[in-house]
Scaffold this active site. Structure first.
Site, PDB file in Angstrom:
ATOM      1  N   LYS A  18       0.890  -1.067   0.108  1.00  0.00           N
ATOM      2  CA  LYS A  18       0.078   0.026   0.414  1.00  0.00           C
ATOM      3  C   LYS A  18       0.892   1.664  -0.355  1.00  0.00           C
ATOM      4  O   LYS A  18      -0.155   2.453  -0.813  1.00  0.00           O
ATOM      5  CB  LYS A  18      -0.928  -0.434   1.295  1.00  0.00           C
ATOM      6  CG  LYS A  18      -2.411  -0.802   1.340  1.00  0.00           C
ATOM      7  CD  LYS A  18      -2.879  -1.227   2.252  1.00  0.00           C
ATOM      8  CE  LYS A  18      -4.134  -3.083   2.554  1.00  0.00           C
ATOM      9  NZ  LYS A  18      -4.476  -2.805   3.686  1.00  0.00           N
ATOM     10  N   GLN A  66      -5.372  -2.109   9.766  1.00  0.00           N
ATOM     11  CA  GLN A  66      -4.776  -3.418   9.129  1.00  0.00           C
ATOM     12  C   GLN A  66      -5.250  -4.896  10.548  1.00  0.00           C
ATOM     13  O   GLN A  66      -5.501  -4.178  11.828  1.00  0.00           O
ATOM     14  CB  GLN A  66      -3.509  -2.940   9.093  1.00  0.00           C
ATOM     15  CG  GLN A  66      -2.460  -4.241   8.432  1.00  0.00           C
ATOM     16  CD  GLN A  66      -2.830  -4.604   7.165  1.00  0.00           C
ATOM     17  OE1 GLN A  66      -3.600  -3.171   6.342  1.00  0.00           O
ATOM     18  NE2 GLN A  66      -3.488  -5.614   5.805  1.00  0.00           N
ATOM     19  N   ASP A 121     -11.410   1.818   3.560  1.00  0.00           N
ATOM     20  CA  ASP A 121     -11.611  -0.048   3.220  1.00  0.00           C
ATOM     21  C   ASP A 121     -13.296   0.103   3.440  1.00  0.00           C
ATOM     22  O   ASP A 121     -13.437  -1.701   3.163  1.00  0.00           O
ATOM     23  CB  ASP A 121     -11.335  -0.297   4.574  1.00  0.00           C
ATOM     24  CG  ASP A 121      -9.996  -1.419   4.691  1.00  0.00           C
ATOM     25  OD1 ASP A 121      -9.508  -1.541   3.686  1.00  0.00           O
ATOM     26  OD2 ASP A 121      -8.788  -1.350   5.407  1.00  0.00           O
TER      27      ASP A 121
END
Ligand code: NAP
Length: 278
Positions: free
Chosen positions: A48, A92, A115
């Site tokens: 990322k 995460q 997300d």
């Protein structure tokens, strides 16, 4: 059989995204919060970071110790929520057990929730309203569109019902007028649901789970799974045998994975537009 190449999609669309971003009068920012030192998470965060920097995004990577508490993480998220230089925030996964993943996820401003895991964005997706959509499901649809694979009226079986992949994928197909069956670990006979499907999406995390007897001739197969065995990557599909039978299939690596990373970068841009009513 045609391979659905997410890697090529990424290479094609990243410069287009970069061009759109270059026209903005602001540098976009992505923040990644990580807890502990999970090996797979380290790899994903690195990917990322690489793509974010390629696009010229500001990239913030905050790592907390394994034993951090909810309040400390949420306080930090609130700082990012109020920081105008940050357009997207991701936490995460997985998080250690002492942390409340849903509470933490829902502390992210839904307009920065790139997300797409907050209740707000999940609810909007369910009701087919514009929202920040989870990156992997969004990437799957984009890849099918790229290859002109029409989903309307198709029978689609999704195996796996996580909030990250399976459920939002089933919703996206439903919103696009497919007829969807959603399987999970308590499904009595998964094969019964995959063998007649026009499109099969597998997201279970078991290497080689989908075998050739489970798909019909000419089906479209999307393999989301990633298992690392002795340093090698495997998908959820027995690629060697299934690929001989189907019309389209995603390889692992190079299929869905690069789509996820691309859509995360795209979501940062879309989050900026949404938050600023553009
Ligand atoms: P997850 O949260 O562990 O969910 C797995 C799902 O598979 C669950 O719904 C589970 O059912 C179901 N399942 C497990 N065993 C099964 C079986 N024998 N038969 C039918 N269903 C079964 O995993 P996830 O986050 O969705 O990820 C799935 C896989 O995709 C993993 O390998 C992950 O690494 C990979 N992944 C890849 C990308 C990418 O970009 N390529 C992105 C995200 C994830 P229950 O709900 O009943 O437990």
């Amino acid at each position: 059989m045609i391979e659905l190449k997410g890697k090529e999609y990424q290479q094609k669309y990243m410069p287009i995204l970069k061009d759109k971003i270059s026209k903005l009068d602001k540098q976009l920012g992505l923040a990644v919060i990580q807890v502990g030192n999970d090996e797979a998470s380290n790899v994903y965060v690195k990917q990322k970071e690489k793509k974010a920097l390629e696009l010229g995004y500001k990239f913030v990577h905050k790592v907390f110790e394994e034993d951090v508490d909810n309040e400390t993480v949420i306080n930090y998220i609130n700082e990012l929520n109020n920081d105008d230089s940050i357009d997207g925030i991701i936490v995460q996964m997985p998080l250690p057990e002492q942390l409340d993943a849903a509470l933490i996820q829902n502390s992210v401003n839904p307009l920065k929730d790139v997300d797409g895991l907050s209740y707000t964005n999940g609810g909007k997706l369910e009701q087919n309203h514009p929202s920040l959509i989870p990156c992997t499901p969004k990437g799957i649809m984009a890849l099918l569109d790229e290859y002109n694979i029409d989903v309307e009226g198709k029978n689609v079986t999704v195996v796996g019902r996580s909030i990250l992949v399976g459920k939002p994928t089933a919703l996206l197909f439903t919103n696009r007028n497919a007829t969807v069956t959603l399987c999970h670990s308590k499904t009595k006979d998964v094969k019964e649901h995959t063998k007649n499907a026009d499109i099969v999406v597998v997201a279970v995390g078991i290497a080689g789970f989908l075998t050739e007897d489970m798909v019909k001739d000419g089906a479209v197969v999307v393999d989301v799974g990633i298992s690392r065995i002795d340093g090698k990557l495997y998908g959820d599909v027995d690629f060697e045998n299934v690929s001989k039978k189907v019309s389209y299939i995603t390889p692992v690596p190079g299929g869905v994975g690069p789509m996820t990373v691309y859509e995360l970068m795209n979501n940062v841009y879309e989050a900026y537009l949404l938050r600023n009513n553009l």
